[in-house]
Design an enzyme around this catalytic site. Structure first.
Site, PDB file in Angstrom:
ATOM      1  CE  LYS A 167      17.835  15.436  -8.692  1.00 38.61           C
ATOM      2  NZ  LYS A 167      18.836  16.464  -8.944  1.00 38.61           N
ATOM      3  CD  GLU A 253      11.797   8.867 -10.245  1.00 42.01           C
ATOM      4  OE1 GLU A 253      13.024   8.754 -10.349  1.00 42.01           O
ATOM      5  OE2 GLU A 253      11.233   9.347  -9.240  1.00 42.01           O
ATOM      6  CG  HIS A 288       6.291  18.987  -4.981  1.00 38.34           C
ATOM      7  ND1 HIS A 288       5.805  17.745  -4.664  1.00 38.34           N
ATOM      8  CD2 HIS A 288       5.528  19.434  -6.014  1.00 38.34           C
ATOM      9  CE1 HIS A 288       4.807  17.438  -5.479  1.00 38.34           C
ATOM     10  NE2 HIS A 288       4.612  18.453  -6.299  1.00 38.34           N
ATOM     11  NE  ARG A 346      21.594  21.992  -2.260  1.00 33.19           N
ATOM     12  CZ  ARG A 346      20.542  21.854  -1.455  1.00 33.19           C
ATOM     13  NH1 ARG A 346      20.711  21.984  -0.145  1.00 33.19           N
ATOM     14  NH2 ARG A 346      19.349  21.574  -1.916  1.00 33.19           N
TER      15      ARG A 346
END
Length: 754
Positions: A167, A253, A288, A346
């Site tokens: 990430k 973040e 989530h 994917r």
């Protein structure tokens, strides 16, 4: 089994694979011709004028469940010989049976044994490998091992996967490519003190996220500095359990308070061509994790939509991407800004939504691109299809209990009946009736996908299809999805990732169990015990064939308890008296708790359908004074209590009752017991006890933290009380229903029955 009818359309459609269910089957449709395209975007690393086409002829499917079946169907349609894999848990699964060649792997975690899977492919001379989604699908080392072994990996190059899988690295690449990213810290310094300092710079609330994260695992929202340490430890522990070494490396973040999750389906070939097959809104989530996905995204202007598509293609080509991928963005509802979140390297669970709105088979595209072919369609051709094909929505049918915090469930599918499929209604499933949904894996039973001429039509079709879905044997989210489709906020497109919490009162509001439910339960039980006929309602009342002896005046009594978590009457005891006055003609009285007199239904006609009935299932139609009600009654026995459970499907709703003895009914009239213990809501592992023996706790206090399906869940106290005993220690494995915490007897409360 129902088959999919073929109809002609202005835009040719390749096959839309259907899933396994009791009332759906797959149909092979014509494969569209492959067309040459001019490059849409080009990346030097993947452009080649010498790439040769080598059709795939044999394939190992390195996955399980519905995606393994989905891949196998398209492979069969293309004449590709498939081999599947299965673990001990999956030995009797549908994907293990779908291929003439299937290989045993052993323990449940063996789907993650990359070296062995590659060795098996080599040993059996298999040309290509499809990883599906989850497990090893985004593992660059596995992709590289396939490449090194000379096996065609049906997915992106290992380098692109590695770049996007990290990430922090992916955000560096995106920033350099001009793709906007969420402000935050993506660096290598990972001490708690450094991360907390970075969080302070970004400003609370912040989002902690593992660099290897996905599916909400290893992710925590930190609202204030005081909870930073606790949330960091929890996120890291979950990330290590889910992703192994390196999972504990965190990003910090800015947390967007009202975010939407909007993603773009991209596809690239080896010649530098890259297209966007529309976007999907996946904002409706729990923990989530996505519950419902749709395309096109609602309330999105054309300029923003085109910008998203362009940025997604830029992102893919920045890493030399090849194959199917999804570029995920977070869209700030307060500012209308969007930011790159991550790229899933994917095929996504929700890929059928994009197939529905583009008339494509993305698994077929994967095989063709992996074989060296160019993309079948240009961007302009795709956009023309999107303009014609309306809107599509996918609902994930999960084994879980929404009313209990979406706790996962597992067990045997005692009864499974699915909606009728058509060109606009599709089911991708991995289970049929009688199969067992294991706690060892994700609890998704199926995906229901519908398409309509516009979003409003698609929502109505989805609700109608969900009303046909019948599942008994474990908890599901089907009833919750029905309520979601009726939510005015959802219908208006007012979606964000906090949608469920925002509209919790509406989505989880209790519903009333009507007296007609108890009438049908009693008539169904009575009819299953005595003879019946299905020759039709072909005479006047009292003269037609029905079940039971003619002109009898016998009375039968039943006592039911409402055991429906969604019902306002949960736990209520109800008495029903049935008197048969003639063939198929009955008087029924319903007495509910708190009522002085029963409601009486006189001269109602009821008949059973033997063709749809069995020892545990009863199908009946009853004519009430003002309405006709068709019901399916399913009888099942609770393995923990040996009590008989009844599930009724009628008028598009599911109702759950328990058949109880008269002495229970008498007890229920006046006794309200205090909980003596807290039990595990699902099969789980004990991570830690949050209390000590002898400690006094208030209602809602954390008692035990458990892990199930790699998700952490906090078990909280249902009452004020004193802890008498902690039944398990850290690391213990527990079955559903296992006692975790025992309370001292509450003062003045009734002691539990021995």
């Amino acid at each position: 089994m129902r088959t999919l009818k073929r109809t002609s359309r202005r835009v040719p459609m390749p096959p839309l694979a259907l899933g396994l269910g009791t009332s759906s089957t797959a149909t092979r449709l014509p494969v569209p011709p492959t067309t040459s395209t001019a490059p849409i975007s080009t990346h030097s690393a993947c452009s080649s004028s010498t790439t040769s086409v080598q059709p795939i002829t044999s394939l190992l499917i390195a996955n399980r469940g519905e995606i393994a079946l989905r891949i196998a169907r398209t492979a069969a349609a293309m004449g590709i010989c498939t081999t599947t894999l299965y673990t001990d848990v999956d030995a009797a699964s549908q994907h293990a049976r779908c291929s003439p060649h299937s290989i045993a792997l052993g323990p449940p975690a063996a789907y993650l044994d990359g070296p062995r899977i590659v060795a098996l492919a080599k040993q059996h001379g298999i040309q290509a490998l499809h990883p599906g989604y989850g497990f090893l699908s985004e593992n660059p080392a596995f992709a590289r091992a396939c490449e090194d072994a000379g096996i065609v990996f049906v997915g992106p190059p290992a380098r692109a996967m590695a770049d996007m899988g990290d990430k922090a690295r992916s955000k560096e690449i995106m920033t350099a490519a001009g793709v906007p990213c969420v402000p935050g810290y993506h660096g290598a310094e990972q001490s708690p003190e450094q991360l907390q300092a970075r969080a302070r710079q970004v400003g609370y609330p912040v989002l902690l996220k593992s660099v290897k994260g996905g599916g909400g695992k290893g992710m925590r929202i930190v609202k204030s500095e005081g909870e930073f340490d606790t949330q960091l430890r929890s996120a890291r522990a979950e990330a290590r359990a889910s992703f192994g070494d390196g999972g504990e490396v965190m990003l910090v973040e800015r947390y967007i308070v009202r975010p939407r999750h909007v993603e773009v389906q991209v596809f690239a070939d080896r010649y530098g061509n890259c297209v966007a097959l529309g976007e999907r809104d996946c904002s409706v989530q729990r923990r989530h994790q996505k519950i419902l996905e749709e395309s096109p995204a609602p309330s999105l202007d054309d300029a923003t939509r085109q910008d998203l598509w362009d940025k997604a293609r830029t992102a893919a080509l920045a890493v030399g991407y090849v194959g199917a991928g999804t570029v995920e963005f977070i869209l700030d509802r307060d500012t209308d800004e969007f930011f790159f979140m991550e790229m899933n390297t994917r095929l996504q669970v929700e890929h059928p939504v994009s197939e529905m709105v583009t008339g494509t088979d993305l698994v077929e595209w994967q095989f063709r691109v992996a074989a060296g072919e160019r993309l079948p369609l240009t961007q302009d051709e795709i956009e023309a299809r999107i303009a014609e094909r309306g809107a599509a929505i996918e609902a994930r049918i999960y084994a879980e209990n929404p009313e209990k915090g979406f706790f996962p469930d597992s067990g045997r599918l005692v009864h499974l009946s699915t909606p009728k499929t058509s060109e606009d209604v599709r089911i991708d499933a991995g289970f049929i009736e009688g199969d067992r949904v294991s706690e060892a894996y994700d609890g998704m039973i199926a995906k229901l996908i519908v398409r309509g001429k516009d979003r409003e039509t698609a929502i109505r079709k989805m609700e109608l299809a969900l009303q046909e879905y019948e599942v008994v044997g474990l908890s599901t989210n089907v009833e919750f999805l029905k309520r979601l489709c009726r939510s005015q906020a959802f219908i208006e497109g007012d979606v964000e990732t906090g949608f469920i919490d925002k509209w919790r009162d509406e989505l989880f509001g209790p519903r009333h169990t009507s007296n007609e439910v108890f009438v049908q339960a009693a008539l169904g039980l009575l009819g299953s015990q005595i003879s019946y006929s299905t020759s039709g309602l072909n005479g006047p009342h009292g003269e037609m064939l029905g079940f039971g002896e003619s002109r009898t005046q016998s009375e039968r009594k039943f006592t039911f308890r409402v055991r429906d978590d969604t019902s306002v009457e949960e736990g209520e005891a109800v008495q029903v008296s049935v008197t048969q006055v003639a063939n198929a003609l009955f008087n029924v009285a319903v007495l509910r708790s708190g009522d002085e007199t029963p409601q009486v239904f006189e001269n109602i006609v009821s008949e059973l359908d033997s063709s749809s009935s069995s020892a545990t299932k009863t199908a009946l139609t009853t004519f009430f004074p003002l309405t006709r009600i068709e019901t399916t009654l399913v009888r099942d026995r609770d393995p923990a209590t040996e009590e008989e459970k009844l599930t009724l499907f009628q008028l598009g709703n599911k109702n759950e009752l328990q058949l109880v003895s008269p002495d229970w009914f008498e007890k229920a009239l006046g006794l309200k017991e205090t909980a003596a213990s807290v039990v595990a809501p699902m099969p789980c592992k004990i991570l830690r006890n949050e209390v000590t023996e002898g400690q006094e706790v208030p209602k809602g206090a954390p008692l035990v933290v458990i892990e199930s399906m790699k998700m952490e869940t906090v078990i909280r106290s249902p009452q004020n009380g004193t802890i008498k005993k902690l039944a398990h220690k850290e690391g213990d494995i527990c079955k559903a229903g296992t006692v975790l915490v025992i309370f001292e007897d509450a003062e003045g409360a009734a002691s539990p029955t021995k």
